[in-house]
Design a protein around this motif. Structure first.
Motif, PDB file in Angstrom:
ATOM      1  N   CYS A  34       0.842  -1.188   0.000  1.00  0.00           N
ATOM      2  CA  CYS A  34       0.000   0.000   0.000  1.00  0.00           C
ATOM      3  C   CYS A  34       0.884   1.247   0.000  1.00  0.00           C
ATOM      4  CB  CYS A  34      -0.901  -0.022   1.233  1.00  0.00           C
ATOM      5  SG  CYS A  34      -2.105   1.300   1.249  1.00  0.00           S
ATOM      6  N   HIS A  35       0.678   2.115  -0.999  1.00  0.00           N
ATOM      7  CA  HIS A  35       1.464   3.332  -1.137  1.00  0.00           C
ATOM      8  C   HIS A  35       0.554   4.412  -1.685  1.00  0.00           C
ATOM      9  CE1 HIS A  35       4.742   5.990  -2.510  1.00  0.00           C
ATOM     10  NE2 HIS A  35       5.443   5.369  -1.597  1.00  0.00           N
ATOM     11  N   PRO A  36       0.661   5.655  -1.193  1.00  0.00           N
ATOM     12  CA  PRO A  36      -0.205   6.718  -1.701  1.00  0.00           C
ATOM     13  C   PRO A  36       0.149   7.119  -3.138  1.00  0.00           C
ATOM     14  CG  PRO A  36       1.321   7.583  -0.064  1.00  0.00           C
ATOM     15  CD  PRO A  36       1.541   6.107  -0.138  1.00  0.00           C
ATOM     16  N   LEU A  37      -0.749   7.880  -3.755  1.00  0.00           N
ATOM     17  CA  LEU A  37      -0.496   8.409  -5.093  1.00  0.00           C
ATOM     18  C   LEU A  37       0.752   9.282  -5.075  1.00  0.00           C
ATOM     19  CD1 LEU A  37      -4.149   9.402  -6.068  1.00  0.00           C
ATOM     20  CD2 LEU A  37      -2.851   7.409  -6.851  1.00  0.00           C
ATOM     21  N   ASP A  38       1.475   9.305  -6.182  1.00  0.00           N
ATOM     22  CA  ASP A  38       2.754  10.019  -6.266  1.00  0.00           C
ATOM     23  C   ASP A  38       2.690  11.476  -5.817  1.00  0.00           C
ATOM     24  OD1 ASP A  38       4.052   7.764  -7.152  1.00  0.00           O
ATOM     25  OD2 ASP A  38       4.126   8.375  -9.252  1.00  0.00           O
ATOM     26  N   HIS A  39       1.632  12.192  -6.155  1.00  0.00           N
ATOM     27  CA  HIS A  39       1.567  13.630  -5.902  1.00  0.00           C
ATOM     28  C   HIS A  39       1.169  13.994  -4.460  1.00  0.00           C
ATOM     29  CE1 HIS A  39      -2.668  12.711  -6.716  1.00  0.00           C
ATOM     30  NE2 HIS A  39      -2.938  13.791  -6.010  1.00  0.00           N
ATOM     31  N   ILE A  40       0.790  13.030  -3.658  1.00  0.00           N
ATOM     32  CA  ILE A  40       0.350  13.299  -2.283  1.00  0.00           C
ATOM     33  C   ILE A  40       1.530  13.766  -1.432  1.00  0.00           C
ATOM     34  CG2 ILE A  40      -0.638  12.271  -0.189  1.00  0.00           C
ATOM     35  CD1 ILE A  40      -2.623  12.543  -2.527  1.00  0.00           C
ATOM     36  N   GLU A  41       1.337  14.906  -0.721  1.00  0.00           N
ATOM     37  CA  GLU A  41       2.379  15.390   0.182  1.00  0.00           C
ATOM     38  C   GLU A  41       2.382  14.548   1.453  1.00  0.00           C
ATOM     39  OE1 GLU A  41       2.092  19.586   0.972  1.00  0.00           O
ATOM     40  OE2 GLU A  41       2.833  20.091  -1.015  1.00  0.00           O
ATOM     41  N   MET A  78      13.264  11.863   9.229  1.00  0.00           N
ATOM     42  CA  MET A  78      13.200  12.789   8.102  1.00  0.00           C
ATOM     43  C   MET A  78      12.067  13.789   8.293  1.00  0.00           C
ATOM     44  SD  MET A  78      13.761  10.208   4.904  1.00  0.00           S
ATOM     45  CE  MET A  78      13.106  11.411   3.781  1.00  0.00           C
ATOM     46  N   GLN A  79      11.058  13.447   9.055  1.00  0.00           N
ATOM     47  CA  GLN A  79       9.903  14.319   9.248  1.00  0.00           C
ATOM     48  C   GLN A  79      10.314  15.644   9.883  1.00  0.00           C
ATOM     49  OE1 GLN A  79       6.811  13.345   8.128  1.00  0.00           O
ATOM     50  NE2 GLN A  79       6.383  15.500   8.411  1.00  0.00           N
ATOM     51  N   GLN A  80      11.431  15.686  10.568  1.00  0.00           N
ATOM     52  CA  GLN A  80      11.878  16.905  11.223  1.00  0.00           C
ATOM     53  C   GLN A  80      12.282  17.986  10.225  1.00  0.00           C
ATOM     54  OE1 GLN A  80      11.733  17.304  14.536  1.00  0.00           O
ATOM     55  NE2 GLN A  80      10.854  15.285  14.704  1.00  0.00           N
ATOM     56  N   ARG A  81      12.488  17.609   8.969  1.00  0.00           N
ATOM     57  CA  ARG A  81      12.882  18.576   7.949  1.00  0.00           C
ATOM     58  C   ARG A  81      11.722  19.511   7.636  1.00  0.00           C
ATOM     59  NH1 ARG A  81      15.106  15.093   3.170  1.00  0.00           N
ATOM     60  NH2 ARG A  81      12.882  14.805   3.074  1.00  0.00           N
ATOM     61  N   ALA A  82      12.053  20.727   7.239  1.00  0.00           N
ATOM     62  CA  ALA A  82      11.019  21.728   6.962  1.00  0.00           C
ATOM     63  C   ALA A  82      10.409  21.558   5.573  1.00  0.00           C
ATOM     64  CB  ALA A  82      11.613  23.123   7.106  1.00  0.00           C
ATOM     65  N   GLU A  83      11.169  21.053   4.604  1.00  0.00           N
ATOM     66  CA  GLU A  83      10.631  20.995   3.242  1.00  0.00           C
ATOM     67  C   GLU A  83       9.579  19.904   3.095  1.00  0.00           C
ATOM     68  OE1 GLU A  83      14.450  18.415   2.747  1.00  0.00           O
ATOM     69  OE2 GLU A  83      13.967  20.251   3.806  1.00  0.00           O
ATOM     70  N   LYS A  84       8.687  20.134   2.147  1.00  0.00           N
ATOM     71  CA  LYS A  84       7.618  19.171   1.859  1.00  0.00           C
ATOM     72  C   LYS A  84       8.193  18.059   0.979  1.00  0.00           C
ATOM     73  CE  LYS A  84       4.095  21.556   3.553  1.00  0.00           C
ATOM     74  NZ  LYS A  84       3.109  21.121   4.468  1.00  0.00           N
ATOM     75  N   VAL A  85       7.627  16.878   1.119  1.00  0.00           N
ATOM     76  CA  VAL A  85       8.021  15.757   0.274  1.00  0.00           C
ATOM     77  C   VAL A  85       6.749  15.051  -0.197  1.00  0.00           C
ATOM     78  CG1 VAL A  85       8.314  14.144   2.201  1.00  0.00           C
ATOM     79  CG2 VAL A  85       9.519  13.730   0.066  1.00  0.00           C
ATOM     80  N   THR A  86       6.755  14.638  -1.452  1.00  0.00           N
ATOM     81  CA  THR A  86       5.620  13.886  -1.989  1.00  0.00           C
ATOM     82  C   THR A  86       5.873  12.400  -1.807  1.00  0.00           C
ATOM     83  OG1 THR A  86       6.587  13.742  -4.191  1.00  0.00           O
ATOM     84  CG2 THR A  86       5.150  15.661  -3.742  1.00  0.00           C
ATOM     85  N   ALA A  87       4.830  11.619  -1.998  1.00  0.00           N
ATOM     86  CA  ALA A  87       4.984  10.163  -1.922  1.00  0.00           C
ATOM     87  C   ALA A  87       6.018   9.692  -2.946  1.00  0.00           C
ATOM     88  CB  ALA A  87       3.640   9.480  -2.151  1.00  0.00           C
ATOM     89  N   GLU A  88       5.989  10.261  -4.143  1.00  0.00           N
ATOM     90  CA  GLU A  88       6.967   9.891  -5.169  1.00  0.00           C
ATOM     91  C   GLU A  88       8.380  10.265  -4.735  1.00  0.00           C
ATOM     92  OE1 GLU A  88       7.677  10.458  -9.943  1.00  0.00           O
ATOM     93  OE2 GLU A  88       6.703  12.075  -8.850  1.00  0.00           O
ATOM     94  N   GLY A  89       8.545  11.477  -4.185  1.00  0.00           N
ATOM     95  CA  GLY A  89       9.859  11.913  -3.715  1.00  0.00           C
ATOM     96  C   GLY A  89      10.381  11.029  -2.595  1.00  0.00           C
TER      97      GLY A  89
END
Length: 165
Positions: free
Chosen positions: A109-116, A133-144
């Motif tokens: 189970c994995h979210p759609l690529d574009h989901i933040e 990694m969640q401590q980082r300020a930048e947003k990441v998508t499921a694909e990233g």
């Protein structure tokens, strides 16, 4: 997944532990594993760094007509929960002296690529102090996130050192 039969008397096999699938964790959020009751071999890495077999039929389910579904926490769930739920490192080995074919079905189970991807909005998660990694300020998508995990595992996208003559 099909793990084919292997002749156990081959000289190139390590007779101590023969690995069908090496130690790894799943990248997604959850994995649902369906396997036959007669096909053991799945092992998890315990908190004390030893390998422990996972029973196909946990106590109390031995007479159920359908094998239970094993639910595995993946790396993305660990990321979402800021480490409250930990992904499970596991492997598949040949059970002692067995060399039968092994079949299983895994649903990843994995979210759609574009989901933040961001931590679950909960005080319990927000208050966790980890080096996740969640401590980082930048947003990441499921694909990233998936690409980063693949790069960490396989070195994809990392600069190659120049060849020497």
């Amino acid at each position: 997944m099909h793990y084919p039969v292997v002749e156990m008397d081959r000289p190139d096999l390590d007779t101590a532990v023969d690995i069908r699938a090496g130690a790894h964790s799943d990248y997604g959020s959850l994995t649902l594993l369906f396997q036959r009751a007669s096909q053991p071999g799945l092992e998890i890495l315990t908190p004390n760094s030893s390998w422990s077999p996972v029973s196909v039929h946990p106590p109390g389910t031995e007479h159920d007509s359908f094998p239970p579904i094993l639910v595995n926490i993946g790396d993305l769930m660990q990321f979402w929960t800021n480490g409250l739920l930990n992904s499970t490192v596991h492997r598949v080995v040949f059970p002692e002296g067995e060399s039968k074919d092994r079949y299983s079905i895994a649903y990843f189970c994995h979210p759609l690529d574009h989901i933040e991807i961001e931590a679950v909005p909960s005080d319990m998660i927000r208050d966790r102090k980890t080096e996740n990694m969640q401590q980082r300020a930048e947003k990441v998508t499921a694909e990233g996130y998936l690409k980063k995990r693949l790069a960490d595992t396989y070195g994809w996208g990392k600069q190659q050192s120049p060849a020497r003559d």
